[in-house]
Design an enzyme around this catalytic site. Sequence first.
Site, PDB file in Angstrom:
ATOM      1  N   ASP A  33      -7.517  10.902   6.095  1.00 35.92           N
ATOM      2  CA  ASP A  33      -6.995  11.306   4.791  1.00 35.92           C
ATOM      3  C   ASP A  33      -7.914  10.850   3.658  1.00 35.92           C
ATOM      4  O   ASP A  33      -8.243  11.628   2.761  1.00 35.92           O
ATOM      5  CB  ASP A  33      -5.588  10.749   4.592  1.00 35.92           C
ATOM      6  CG  ASP A  33      -4.604  11.265   5.626  1.00 35.92           C
ATOM      7  OD1 ASP A  33      -4.541  12.492   5.813  1.00 35.92           O
ATOM      8  OD2 ASP A  33      -3.917  10.450   6.268  1.00 35.92           O
ATOM      9  N   GLU A 143       3.502  12.172   5.401  1.00 41.17           N
ATOM     10  CA  GLU A 143       3.740  10.838   4.855  1.00 41.17           C
ATOM     11  C   GLU A 143       4.679  10.898   3.657  1.00 41.17           C
ATOM     12  O   GLU A 143       5.521  10.013   3.466  1.00 41.17           O
ATOM     13  CB  GLU A 143       2.406  10.198   4.466  1.00 41.17           C
ATOM     14  CG  GLU A 143       1.540   9.861   5.673  1.00 41.17           C
ATOM     15  CD  GLU A 143       0.099   9.573   5.319  1.00 41.17           C
ATOM     16  OE1 GLU A 143      -0.582   8.944   6.138  1.00 41.17           O
ATOM     17  OE2 GLU A 143      -0.348   9.986   4.237  1.00 41.17           O
TER      18      GLU A 143
END
Length: 249
Positions: A33, A143
């Site tokens: 990420d 997330e």
Amino acid sequence: MEERIQYLTEWLQVKAKEAGADGLLVGISGGIDSAVVSYLIKRAFPNQSLGVILPIDQGVEDQTDALTLVEGADLDYVGIELTDAYETTYSTIKNRLNVKGDWNDEKSQLGGANLQARLRMSTLYAVGNNYNYLVVGTDNAAEDYTGYFTKYGDGGVDLVPLINLRKEEVREMAKVLGVPDSIIHKKPSAELWEGQTDEEELGMSYDTIDAYLRGETIDPEDERNLKERHEKTAHKRQIPAGPDKFKGA
């Protein structure tokens, strides 16, 4: 995917301009990420983007994945070791609560991990203030939905370009951007403690979460756990709650 990358690049440029910022920075963990965000901010601001490596209990030179990433992205970076700052702060907290008789050792591991995330957040903003850069976060759709981030820690950022991307889409974008394979295939970890992995903490795989976010049928127990986690972490996705305006006399 190239069009999506271009869209996010232009979006980052627009948001920085709206804020009167001169550029962008990201905290680099060495995971996929932060890798994708690193490549995006480099595209958006080739000469005014910065990666910040913030190890705790290790040296900057030990962050091999993070260093591989900044080299691959040709991204300017700074490394700041936070071990002393963390140990001083946490030991002070522990000592004072011990004196008070209120120290909860069962919660100490997660409490320490969250303190690390919030210390990194504060450092990123101090660095950002120095350069007049915005802080760019790395949270993805999985997330965000599960609340798998530390409130006012890694969740404390100015911009979240990956917020609508499932983990599988982040991987696809990473490939198109040219992120090194070693990072793309690295087991996801927030590095909360030694040997910690995201999927172990979440109790399910990112593939399962992605399937749910695509609207597909998943194991009923996994679906129940996901919905519960989403509800319990709603406060993380909202501004601090306040009461309605008092209407009394």
